[in-house]
Design a protein around this motif. Sequence first.
Motif, PDB file in Angstrom:
ATOM      1  N   MET A   1       0.728  -1.348  -0.181  1.00 42.22           N
ATOM      2  CA  MET A   1       0.064  -0.149  -0.010  1.00 42.22           C
ATOM      3  C   MET A   1       0.891   1.403   0.002  1.00 42.22           C
ATOM      4  SD  MET A   1      -3.058  -1.214   0.092  1.00 42.22           S
ATOM      5  CE  MET A   1      -3.830  -2.861   0.392  1.00 42.22           C
ATOM      6  N   THR A   2       0.399   2.411  -0.668  1.00 47.13           N
ATOM      7  CA  THR A   2       1.178   3.567  -0.642  1.00 47.13           C
ATOM      8  C   THR A   2       0.202   4.884  -0.395  1.00 47.13           C
ATOM      9  OG1 THR A   2       0.757   3.993  -3.075  1.00 47.13           O
ATOM     10  CG2 THR A   2       2.766   2.822  -2.468  1.00 47.13           C
ATOM     11  N   THR A   3       0.784   5.841   0.187  1.00 47.33           N
ATOM     12  CA  THR A   3       0.253   6.939   0.550  1.00 47.33           C
ATOM     13  C   THR A   3       0.427   8.143  -0.350  1.00 47.33           C
ATOM     14  OG1 THR A   3      -0.130   6.114   2.806  1.00 47.33           O
ATOM     15  CG2 THR A   3      -0.493   8.564   2.398  1.00 47.33           C
ATOM     16  N   THR A   4      -0.296   8.877  -1.147  1.00 43.09           N
ATOM     17  CA  THR A   4      -0.348   9.840  -1.975  1.00 43.09           C
ATOM     18  C   THR A   4      -0.451  11.226  -1.120  1.00 43.09           C
ATOM     19  OG1 THR A   4      -0.839   8.457  -3.694  1.00 43.09           O
ATOM     20  CG2 THR A   4      -0.971  10.927  -4.199  1.00 43.09           C
ATOM     21  N   MET A   5       0.367  12.108  -1.192  1.00 44.89           N
ATOM     22  CA  MET A   5       0.205  13.396  -0.552  1.00 44.89           C
ATOM     23  C   MET A   5      -0.263  14.283  -1.597  1.00 44.89           C
ATOM     24  SD  MET A   5       1.066  12.823   2.557  1.00 44.89           S
ATOM     25  CE  MET A   5       1.133  14.417   3.119  1.00 44.89           C
ATOM     26  N   THR A   6      -1.347  14.887  -0.957  1.00 44.58           N
ATOM     27  CA  THR A   6      -2.066  16.069  -1.912  1.00 44.58           C
ATOM     28  C   THR A   6      -2.344  17.220  -1.459  1.00 44.58           C
ATOM     29  OG1 THR A   6      -4.258  15.332  -1.622  1.00 44.58           O
ATOM     30  CG2 THR A   6      -3.161  14.061  -3.069  1.00 44.58           C
ATOM     31  N   THR A   7      -2.365  18.234  -2.082  1.00 44.88           N
ATOM     32  CA  THR A   7      -3.025  19.716  -1.485  1.00 44.88           C
ATOM     33  C   THR A   7      -4.443  19.544  -0.988  1.00 44.88           C
ATOM     34  OG1 THR A   7      -1.533  20.781  -2.811  1.00 44.88           O
ATOM     35  CG2 THR A   7      -3.424  21.959  -1.723  1.00 44.88           C
ATOM     36  N   MET A   8      -4.813  19.938   0.292  1.00 46.71           N
ATOM     37  CA  MET A   8      -6.304  19.856   0.514  1.00 46.71           C
ATOM     38  C   MET A   8      -6.900  20.756  -0.019  1.00 46.71           C
ATOM     39  SD  MET A   8      -6.202  17.227   2.604  1.00 46.71           S
ATOM     40  CE  MET A   8      -7.515  17.348   3.781  1.00 46.71           C
ATOM     41  N   THR A   9      -8.428  20.420  -0.192  1.00 50.99           N
ATOM     42  CA  THR A   9      -9.392  21.587  -0.653  1.00 50.99           C
ATOM     43  C   THR A   9     -10.086  21.874   0.299  1.00 50.99           C
ATOM     44  OG1 THR A   9      -9.103  20.369  -3.038  1.00 50.99           O
ATOM     45  CG2 THR A   9     -11.062  21.817  -2.346  1.00 50.99           C
ATOM     46  N   ASP A  10     -10.713  23.095   0.511  1.00 50.57           N
ATOM     47  CA  ASP A  10     -11.697  23.759   1.146  1.00 50.57           C
ATOM     48  C   ASP A  10     -13.009  23.039   0.885  1.00 50.57           C
ATOM     49  OD1 ASP A  10     -13.293  24.890   3.082  1.00 50.57           O
ATOM     50  OD2 ASP A  10     -13.050  26.882   2.143  1.00 50.57           O
ATOM     51  N   LEU A  11     -13.599  22.144   1.732  1.00 51.70           N
ATOM     52  CA  LEU A  11     -14.838  21.475   1.290  1.00 51.70           C
ATOM     53  C   LEU A  11     -15.975  21.978   2.172  1.00 51.70           C
ATOM     54  CD1 LEU A  11     -13.445  17.906   0.970  1.00 51.70           C
ATOM     55  CD2 LEU A  11     -13.885  19.626  -0.670  1.00 51.70           C
ATOM     56  N   GLU A  12     -15.790  23.094   2.933  1.00 50.76           N
ATOM     57  CA  GLU A  12     -16.882  23.630   3.604  1.00 50.76           C
ATOM     58  C   GLU A  12     -18.054  23.954   2.810  1.00 50.76           C
ATOM     59  OE1 GLU A  12     -15.919  26.612   6.304  1.00 50.76           O
ATOM     60  OE2 GLU A  12     -14.413  25.541   7.477  1.00 50.76           O
ATOM     61  N   PRO A  13     -18.010  24.592   1.540  1.00 48.69           N
ATOM     62  CA  PRO A  13     -18.938  24.960   0.634  1.00 48.69           C
ATOM     63  C   PRO A  13     -19.809  23.758   0.209  1.00 48.69           C
ATOM     64  CG  PRO A  13     -17.099  26.143   0.046  1.00 48.69           C
ATOM     65  CD  PRO A  13     -16.692  25.327   1.083  1.00 48.69           C
ATOM     66  N   ASN A  14     -19.041  22.559   0.185  1.00 42.27           N
ATOM     67  CA  ASN A  14     -19.834  21.270  -0.318  1.00 42.27           C
ATOM     68  C   ASN A  14     -20.612  20.783   0.871  1.00 42.27           C
ATOM     69  OD1 ASN A  14     -18.149  21.426  -2.454  1.00 42.27           O
ATOM     70  ND2 ASN A  14     -17.061  19.539  -2.234  1.00 42.27           N
ATOM     71  N   ALA A  15     -20.122  20.847   2.080  1.00 41.94           N
ATOM     72  CA  ALA A  15     -20.974  20.599   3.109  1.00 41.94           C
ATOM     73  C   ALA A  15     -22.284  21.593   3.422  1.00 41.94           C
ATOM     74  CB  ALA A  15     -20.300  20.546   4.507  1.00 41.94           C
ATOM     75  N   ALA A  16     -22.037  22.815   3.115  1.00 43.62           N
ATOM     76  CA  ALA A  16     -23.155  24.064   3.448  1.00 43.62           C
ATOM     77  C   ALA A  16     -24.224  23.754   2.358  1.00 43.62           C
ATOM     78  CB  ALA A  16     -22.419  25.169   3.313  1.00 43.62           C
ATOM     79  N   ARG A  17     -23.863  22.991   1.103  1.00 44.21           N
ATOM     80  CA  ARG A  17     -24.603  23.011  -0.103  1.00 44.21           C
ATOM     81  C   ARG A  17     -26.050  22.432   0.335  1.00 44.21           C
ATOM     82  NH1 ARG A  17     -24.005  22.882  -5.481  1.00 44.21           N
ATOM     83  NH2 ARG A  17     -25.472  21.390  -6.858  1.00 44.21           N
ATOM     84  N   PHE A  18     -26.100  21.635   1.384  1.00 39.99           N
ATOM     85  CA  PHE A  18     -27.125  20.914   1.974  1.00 39.99           C
ATOM     86  C   PHE A  18     -27.814  21.453   3.156  1.00 39.99           C
ATOM     87  CE2 PHE A  18     -24.616  17.939  -0.656  1.00 39.99           C
ATOM     88  CZ  PHE A  18     -25.396  17.443  -1.747  1.00 39.99           C
ATOM     89  N   ASP A  19     -27.450  22.796   3.600  1.00 44.34           N
ATOM     90  CA  ASP A  19     -28.002  23.221   4.306  1.00 44.34           C
ATOM     91  C   ASP A  19     -29.565  23.543   4.239  1.00 44.34           C
ATOM     92  OD1 ASP A  19     -25.596  23.706   5.834  1.00 44.34           O
ATOM     93  OD2 ASP A  19     -25.615  25.728   5.239  1.00 44.34           O
ATOM     94  N   GLY A  20     -30.395  23.104   5.180  1.00 46.75           N
ATOM     95  CA  GLY A  20     -31.824  23.378   5.119  1.00 46.75           C
ATOM     96  C   GLY A  20     -32.728  22.178   4.254  1.00 46.75           C
TER      97      GLY A  20
END
Length: 275
Positions: A1-20
Amino acid sequence: MTTTMTTMTDLEPNAARFDGLAGVYDASRPSPPPVLVDVLCRYAGVERPDMVVDLGSGTGLATRLWIGRAATIIGVEPNEGMRHRAEEAVAAIPGGGDVIFRNGYADETGLRAGCADIVTCSQCLHWMEPQPTFAEVARILREGGVFAAVDADMTPSFGGPAEAAFMSLRHRSRAMEEKLRLTDVKRWDKAGHLGRMAASGQFRFTRQVMMHHVEPGDGRRLLGLAYSFGGVATMLAHGVAEADFGLDVLRREIAAMGEEVVPFHWSYTVRLGVK
């Protein structure tokens, strides 16, 4: 198994997409086929998993599938409204005490390494940063554990003009949303899930399987399903006219359906990865 390092993305807008949207989401979206439990247990080599983790668990539609079939079930969900709805639902189900919902993202669950027999991700992997998510899945899975990304074709098949109007709405709303760029959401194409899983190096075996499920449906549920899409909700909130993406046409066809209850046939694509 290998681990790939990547730059993290701000995913707060994705979570907020389903507000309400928790109420309409829970009432109109389909639950995965019950046979999914048997298939995943078979790949994991267990009859009753000690722990199942459901990432992006939303209102718990997929999480609840495991009640009575696993010793401990954990749903990980960053949207507070979705999580609250999920907690309310399991509280009313016998055996629901085996389910725990916790705040978190798929790439940082806070769970201990090797704790899970099975990790699922239902109708939401396209909202998650792939490589950090796969790395976290591999970290919390035991050796031989199974990851499953479960996606329904969100246009149920039932025949008639309302189905065609719903499919048109989906295409038009996606195109309109991409044109207007009203939010900063980031999504990954579902067709690429399996290839990204295989390329991650986190799984020794990957494959795709198809499943099918039937639930009762009617015009009211179809309209609720349209409202459960984050893109539709976003455009309506920004004042986009219903006629600009076909919601007006769908309303007319749904009215023509009357009160008739019909079978909604749901097709599912499941991408499996064995650690």
